[in-house]
Design an enzyme around this catalytic site. Structure first.
Site, PDB file in Angstrom:
ATOM      1  N   LYS A 223     -15.652 -52.906  -7.526  1.00 45.68           N
ATOM      2  CA  LYS A 223     -15.888 -51.535  -7.054  1.00 45.68           C
ATOM      3  C   LYS A 223     -15.196 -50.545  -7.975  1.00 45.68           C
ATOM      4  O   LYS A 223     -14.027 -50.759  -8.357  1.00 45.68           O
ATOM      5  CB  LYS A 223     -15.337 -51.392  -5.635  1.00 45.68           C
ATOM      6  CG  LYS A 223     -16.121 -52.175  -4.625  1.00 45.68           C
ATOM      7  CD  LYS A 223     -17.463 -51.537  -4.383  1.00 45.68           C
ATOM      8  CE  LYS A 223     -18.358 -52.447  -3.580  1.00 45.68           C
ATOM      9  NZ  LYS A 223     -19.676 -51.868  -3.353  1.00 45.68           N
ATOM     10  N   ASP A 251     -19.828 -51.275  -9.410  1.00 48.34           N
ATOM     11  CA  ASP A 251     -20.573 -50.621  -8.323  1.00 48.34           C
ATOM     12  C   ASP A 251     -19.847 -49.340  -7.911  1.00 48.34           C
ATOM     13  O   ASP A 251     -18.702 -49.390  -7.469  1.00 48.34           O
ATOM     14  CB  ASP A 251     -20.648 -51.599  -7.138  1.00 48.34           C
ATOM     15  CG  ASP A 251     -21.514 -51.094  -5.986  1.00 48.34           C
ATOM     16  OD1 ASP A 251     -21.993 -49.939  -6.053  1.00 48.34           O
ATOM     17  OD2 ASP A 251     -21.702 -51.856  -5.018  1.00 48.34           O
ATOM     18  N   GLU A 277     -24.005 -50.178 -10.622  1.00 50.85           N
ATOM     19  CA  GLU A 277     -24.793 -50.101  -9.388  1.00 50.85           C
ATOM     20  C   GLU A 277     -24.579 -48.751  -8.713  1.00 50.85           C
ATOM     21  O   GLU A 277     -23.456 -48.240  -8.678  1.00 50.85           O
ATOM     22  CB  GLU A 277     -24.322 -51.248  -8.491  1.00 50.85           C
ATOM     23  CG  GLU A 277     -24.958 -51.312  -7.128  1.00 50.85           C
ATOM     24  CD  GLU A 277     -24.575 -52.623  -6.435  1.00 50.85           C
ATOM     25  OE1 GLU A 277     -24.426 -53.665  -7.116  1.00 50.85           O
ATOM     26  OE2 GLU A 277     -24.407 -52.604  -5.208  1.00 50.85           O
ATOM     27  N   GLU A 306     -29.652 -50.781  -2.236  1.00 47.93           N
ATOM     28  CA  GLU A 306     -29.127 -51.007  -0.889  1.00 47.93           C
ATOM     29  C   GLU A 306     -29.346 -49.803   0.017  1.00 47.93           C
ATOM     30  O   GLU A 306     -29.368 -49.921   1.224  1.00 47.93           O
ATOM     31  CB  GLU A 306     -27.648 -51.442  -0.919  1.00 47.93           C
ATOM     32  CG  GLU A 306     -26.682 -50.388  -1.395  1.00 47.93           C
ATOM     33  CD  GLU A 306     -25.249 -50.920  -1.535  1.00 47.93           C
ATOM     34  OE1 GLU A 306     -25.034 -51.838  -2.344  1.00 47.93           O
ATOM     35  OE2 GLU A 306     -24.353 -50.424  -0.842  1.00 47.93           O
ATOM     36  N   ASP A 329     -32.894 -55.030   0.245  1.00 48.50           N
ATOM     37  CA  ASP A 329     -31.958 -55.197   1.364  1.00 48.50           C
ATOM     38  C   ASP A 329     -32.783 -55.582   2.602  1.00 48.50           C
ATOM     39  O   ASP A 329     -33.785 -54.937   2.896  1.00 48.50           O
ATOM     40  CB  ASP A 329     -31.199 -53.889   1.591  1.00 48.50           C
ATOM     41  CG  ASP A 329     -30.181 -53.992   2.704  1.00 48.50           C
ATOM     42  OD1 ASP A 329     -28.988 -53.889   2.415  1.00 48.50           O
ATOM     43  OD2 ASP A 329     -30.580 -54.167   3.876  1.00 48.50           O
ATOM     44  N   HIS A 356     -29.175 -57.140  -2.450  1.00 45.91           N
ATOM     45  CA  HIS A 356     -27.917 -56.701  -1.843  1.00 45.91           C
ATOM     46  C   HIS A 356     -27.655 -57.569  -0.625  1.00 45.91           C
ATOM     47  O   HIS A 356     -28.552 -57.825   0.170  1.00 45.91           O
ATOM     48  CB  HIS A 356     -28.030 -55.236  -1.402  1.00 45.91           C
ATOM     49  CG  HIS A 356     -26.856 -54.769  -0.593  1.00 45.91           C
ATOM     50  ND1 HIS A 356     -26.967 -54.341   0.709  1.00 45.91           N
ATOM     51  CD2 HIS A 356     -25.548 -54.677  -0.909  1.00 45.91           C
ATOM     52  CE1 HIS A 356     -25.765 -53.993   1.160  1.00 45.91           C
ATOM     53  NE2 HIS A 356     -24.884 -54.180   0.198  1.00 45.91           N
TER      54      HIS A 356
HETATM   55  C1  LIG Z   1     -19.707 -50.489   2.547  1.00 48.45           C
HETATM   56  C2  LIG Z   1     -20.170 -51.754   1.906  1.00 48.45           C
HETATM   57  O1  LIG Z   1     -19.149 -52.699   1.907  1.00 48.45           O
HETATM   58  C3  LIG Z   1     -20.660 -51.544   0.477  1.00 48.45           C
HETATM   59  O2  LIG Z   1     -19.557 -51.209  -0.320  1.00 48.45           O
HETATM   60  C4  LIG Z   1     -21.330 -52.791  -0.061  1.00 48.45           C
HETATM   61  O3  LIG Z   1     -22.479 -53.050   0.651  1.00 48.45           O
HETATM   62  C5  LIG Z   1     -21.601 -52.721  -1.544  1.00 48.45           C
HETATM   63  O4  LIG Z   1     -22.232 -51.583  -1.964  1.00 48.45           O
HETATM   64  C6  LIG Z   1     -22.231 -53.952  -2.140  1.00 48.45           C
HETATM   65  O5  LIG Z   1     -22.955 -53.821  -3.088  1.00 48.45           O
HETATM   66  O6  LIG Z   1     -21.930 -55.030  -1.646  1.00 48.45           O
HETATM   67 MG   LIG Z   2     -23.409 -51.906  -3.677  1.00 43.12          MG
END
Ligand SMILES: C[C@H](O)[C@@H](O)[C@@H](O)[C@H](O)C(=O)O
Ligand SMILES: [Mg+2]
Length: 441
Positions: A223, A251, A277, A306, A329, A356
């Site tokens: 992240k 991401d 991402e 997503e 998704d 995702h």
């Molecule tokens: C709020 C979630 O955990 C996201 O951060 C999550 O879905 C993320 O974008 C991902 O790609 O896994």
């Molecule tokens: Mg993500």
């Protein structure tokens, strides 16, 4: 009739199930700093006694709004038989998405679409269970004619007609059996996001990364997006640990404007990410196209999906060369029906699909879609992998099975999202034990 029975749906129940994941910053990113992974959990009861289980993934407080939307759709489902629904599945999808009053809330986007996914996921689960004792959902979508009959081609015929879709599916019949056997043996390649949530300390990153490497993971997502210097430090740390031959993705969860995305990601190019991402607003198709173009010379692709509302937006992302990885998704789109359309369009544009997953139940659901993609559509594993996140699987009756960083095909009947009754009771908001304790604190 399906094995001699029509399976009339006599009731739809929906429950607000939440997990306090934010307490330990699991799932945290640059925009969702305190996510409580949650689900609107749907159970369909039929007159035959067979049940269908479905869910849509949400975060905490948002769940109560999705619940209202599911209840608003219930009247369109109760009283119908499974037989009636699947004999005209495209029509049923339209019924749910085109209701003269409720479509104003979407159409085919936002809360009403998440609710549609919860309901339709339960119908797909019911269908697979009705087909036979050992029928995993991905095996129900094998006959090309039946597959296209589930898809609503409205708004996408300019890039994919029903005839073209059928043609793709018929051609992919070749080698299908070998691919199915290969999946049963090797599984579908996965990557992990569990090591590097934004709220984790460097110490935690290191520990989780080294655990991950030991369990055979070679692809890691990190992240980013809150603080550039932190991102550089964290990404360098992870790149160093995983070595040059492992894959790293980043991401940003929609954090930046277009120009900022380009300059920020350029600064992270040294860690050689495969993709960035969600660099900017999930609705900004041309913005993503500009970012894709600017980052291509650095060898960095753009991934998104997503929070891509529907097949129409995916169509435009593909038309505009605005993404290099399609992240379907299982709950954002209108269930299997709409995901089938996107898989086929991605194939037509030759853009790899890397779903995702994570959240609660998303891995359980989407594994079926990506297995279907490989076996029946793309026949290709290059540049493809499915997300995996190591949280909350213990609450499912048939949790995903990961072996050596691969998803092993589910064997139990259905769509794998039935939750343990005990887990639902404990986590139901606000009455479950877990929340009673939390609220008291
Ligand atoms: C709020 C979630 O955990 C996201 O951060 C999550 O879905 C993320 O974008 C991902 O790609 O896994
Ligand atoms: Mg993500």
């Amino acid at each position: 009739n399906i094995r001699g029975m029509s399976h009339k749906i006599v009731n739809l129940r929906v429950r607000d199930v939440r997990f306090p994941t934010s307490l330990e910053q699991h799932g945290s990113d640059a925009m969702h700093t305190d996510p409580d992974y949650s689900a609107a959990y749907v159970v369909l009861d039929t007159d035959s006694g067979l049940k269908g289980f479905g869910l849509t993934f949400t975060l905490g407080k948002g769940t109560e709004i999705v619940l209202c939307a599911v209840k608003a759709l219930a009247g369109l489902v109760i009283g119908k038989s499974l037989q009636e629904i699947v004999s005209n599945f495209r029509g049923f999808y339209r019924l749910l998405t085109s209701d003269g009053q409720m479509r104003w809330l979407g159409p085919e986007k936002g809360v009403i679409h998440l609710a549609t996914a919860a309901v339709l996921n339960a119908v797909w689960d019911l269908w697979a269970r009705a087909e036979g004792k050992y029928h995993a959902m991905y095996l129900s979508i094998q006959d090309p004619k039946q597959i296209v009959s589930c898809i609503d081609f409205r708004y996408i015929t300019d890039v994919l007609t029903e005839e073209e879709a059928l043609d793709i599916l018929v051609k992919a019949q070749e080698g299908k059996k070998q691919r199915e056997d290969q999946m049963l043996k090797e599984g579908y390649p996965a990557y992990t996001t569990s090591c590097a949530w934004l709220g984790y300390s460097d110490q935690q990153l290191k520990q989780l990364c080294s655990d991950g490497l030991k369990s055979g993971w070679t692809r890691f997502k990190v992240k980013v997006g809150a603080d550039l210097e932190d991102d550089i430090r964290r990404c360098c740390l992870i790149r160093k640990m995983i070595g040059p031959s492992s894959t790293l993705m980043i991401d940003a969860n929609q954090r930046w404007d277009v120009a900022e995305a380009i300059s920020w990601v350029s600064r992270l190019a040294e860690v050689k990410p495969l993709w960035i991402e969600e660099p900017t607003s999930p609705d900004d198709i041309l913005g993503h196209a500009a970012i894709s173009k600017a980052l291509a010379p650095l060898g960095i692709g753009v991934a998104t999906g997503e929070q891509c509302h529907n097949r129409v937006m995916f169509k435009q992302f593909l038309q505009a060369s605005a993404l290099q990885f399609v992240q379907i998704d299982s709950c954002r789109l209108g269930s299997v029906n709409e995901n089938l359309a996107v898989l086929l369009m991605a194939y037509k544009f030759q853009v790899p699909v890397c779903p995702h997953a994570g959240g609660v139940g998303l891995c359980e659901l989407v594994q079926h879609l990506i297995l279907f993609d490989y076996i029946c559509v793309s026949a290709d594993l290059r540049n493809r992998m499915c997300e995996y996140v190591d949280h909350l699987h213990e609450h499912f009756t048939s949790p995903v099975v990961i072996q050596d960083a691969h998803y092993m095909p589910p064997k139990d009947p259905g769509y794998s999202c039935e939750m343990l009754e005990e887990s639902v009771n404990r986590h139901e908001y606000p009455e479950g034990d877990i929340w009673k304790q939390e609220i008291k604190k």
